[in-house]
Every structure is written in C-alpha cells, then in structure tokens.
Write an enzyme that holds these catalytic residues in place. Structure first.
Site, PDB file in Angstrom:
ATOM      1  N   TRP A 226      48.768   1.725  40.336  1.00 15.58           N
ATOM      2  CA  TRP A 226      48.445   0.621  40.067  1.00 15.58           C
ATOM      3  C   TRP A 226      49.053  -0.997  40.077  1.00 15.58           C
ATOM      4  CZ3 TRP A 226      42.886  -0.724  41.489  1.00 15.58           C
ATOM      5  CH2 TRP A 226      43.013  -2.321  41.114  1.00 15.58           C
ATOM      6  N   TYR A 230      48.437   0.400  45.071  1.00 17.41           N
ATOM      7  CA  TYR A 230      47.891   1.356  45.894  1.00 17.41           C
ATOM      8  C   TYR A 230      46.558   1.380  44.730  1.00 17.41           C
ATOM      9  CZ  TYR A 230      51.177   4.038  47.859  1.00 17.41           C
ATOM     10  OH  TYR A 230      52.411   4.929  48.288  1.00 17.41           O
ATOM     11  N   CYS A 260      36.959  11.859  51.931  1.00 17.56           N
ATOM     12  CA  CYS A 260      37.602  13.424  51.601  1.00 17.56           C
ATOM     13  C   CYS A 260      36.700  14.085  52.079  1.00 17.56           C
ATOM     14  CB  CYS A 260      38.068  13.065  50.548  1.00 17.56           C
ATOM     15  SG  CYS A 260      37.841  13.548  49.149  1.00 17.56           S
TER      16      CYS A 260
END
Length: 274
Positions: A226, A230, A260
C-alpha cells in the site's frame, strides 16, 4: 421456488432488532434449516440489511444463512477489515485463499502475519496445473490480451474456487467487495445469489475512508505494498501501482478487465462444463 407460503414453512425473524433501529418491525420469511434461500427471499431481506451496520450484517448472516460459512480473502491492500470483523463473531470460520503461485513476496509474508495475529483457519486452494507447467504449455496467458487473461483467470482462480465451494459444501460466502471499488461493483447488494451459495458483502457501502477508520480503530495493517502505491493487489504480472492518470480499477489486468472472474457466477458454470 420453495413452498414458503405454507404455514408450516413460515419462520419469521425481526432483522431490525440487532441493528438498534427504532423503525417499525420488519418481519421476513426465512427458510427452515436445510432449505435453500430463494431469489425472492434474498431480495426481501436486502432492504433491511442495507440499513444495518456492517457488524450487524455479519451477525445476522451467521445466525440465519446456511452453513458451511466461509470468508474469501486475497489478503490484498485492505483485507484486514473483513478478516478481523469475521473473526470477532466466528473465530474459526474457514478463510479461503486462492494461491495462483504468482502472488507478491510481500503478500505471502502478509498472509503469515495475519494468520498468526488473528489465529485464522486458513484453507489454501491452488490451480490443478503448476505455474511452470502452464507457461510451458500455454505461454504467459496474461500477455495474450483480454481472452488470454480470462483464460488465465478461469484456470488459476475460478476453477480452484469452484472446487473449494464443492469440497466444503459452502452455503454462505462472505466477501469484502465494495461498491466504490469499480464500475462493475457499483450495484452489488449486501446479499446475492451465487449458484446455490448465498454471497454476503457486509461492507458493500463502505468508502475508502470507512475502511481507513476501521483499520486505525483496531490497529490493523494495510498490505505492505500500500505504501508503494498499490491499491489493488493480486498477481505480480497484472497488478500496478496507482498513478495520477489512472483510476483504482485500472491498476489490475492492464485496464483491460475489471474483474478476475471470482465474483461472476456465470464463469463457474463455464468451468463446470469444461
């Protein structure tokens, strides 16, 4: 449809009691133990759950939704919220992790950290074919455009999750999806049907600020990546740090896909037929 209107099958629950609301009592018909929830029953319960706190949604779901109950976690940027919240009510709830073999080194270390801290009952599911074997047979599928990424996700994420749901006979699936994460999640409800499984999104209406406050209040960590920018963390080859010209949803899959495949029920039907 269930014979839910027969008197012998009626069982009522006041789902406003646990939330401390002063509004009029809302009685809802729920199935008896061993019966399945119908789409109409889930739709009837959702307005009530929308007015509850996330913690009350978890408690209500644990009380009234079918077992086996599990929590899925990618151990991503803000995953400590759901891991902690569920552990407060059900200390030994199975936590399902899909390990593609391509997770960041920091993710594996974060998993160990959270498992030890919260005493999690971790269940790890992996693809049937190893990463090396896949690459030798098919190449790097994530470099083959949208269809290549979809195929990669079916093999490495959807199939292992489908196997987990069947082997554990999962009745209720808790997930940390939030509406603010992407366009594809903007309309998710607290309860959704996923095949024969009921999915629960206790923090569906939370913002990043809500997540931050919870982590700070309970002294929980963000994923270590983080701090490197990200905001959505999956596999090493399809996760990128957030830049000034990107939306959060563009940091995964090169901006080609928003999901996903794990949270799209139709993908599980494709896997079962293949």
């Amino acid at each position: 449809m269930l014979n839910a209107l027969r008197p012998e099958n009626l069982r009522f629950v006041d789902c406003t009691l646990r939330s401390g609301m002063s509004s009029a009592t809302l009685n809802l018909c729920i199935p008896k133990p061993g019966q399945s929830w119908s789409p109409s029953q889930l739709a009837a319960v959702n307005p009530c759950l929308e007015r509850m706190s996330a913690s009350d949604r978890v408690r209500w779901s644990l009380d009234y939704l079918p077992r086996q109950q599990v929590l899925t976690s990618s151990f991503g940027a803000q995953s400590a919220v759901m891991l902690h919240m569920l552990s407060l009510f059900e200390s030994r709830i199975p936590v399902l992790l899909i390990d593609t073999g391509y997770l960041f080194p920091e993710t594996y270390r974060f998993i160990d950290q959270m498992v030890e801290r919260l005493d999690l009952e971790l269940r790890v599911y992996r693809p049937l074919m190893s990463p090396d074997w896949q690459e030798n047979r098919f190449g790097k599928l994530w470099e083959a455009g949208t269809e290549g990424i979809r195929r990669y996700n079916r093999m490495n994420k959807v199939e292992p999750m489908s196997r987990a749901l069947k082997e554990l006979a999962v009745g209720t699936w808790f997930s940390g999806l939030r509406r603010s994460q992407s366009d594809t999640r903007s309309q998710i409800s607290v309860l959704q049907q996923h095949g024969r499984t009921v999915k629960v999104h206790p923090i569906a209406d939370w913002s990043n600020r809500d997540v931050h406050h919870y982590l700070k209040e309970h002294k929980l960590p963000y994923h270590p990546l983080w701090d490197k920018g990200y905001v959505s963390i999956g596999d090493t080859h399809t996760s990128r740090p957030l830049s000034a010209k990107m939306d959060e949803q563009d940091t995964r899959f090169f901006g080609l896909l928003r999901e996903c495949g794990l949270h799209e029920a139709e993908n599980f039907q494709k896997v079962s037929k293949s």
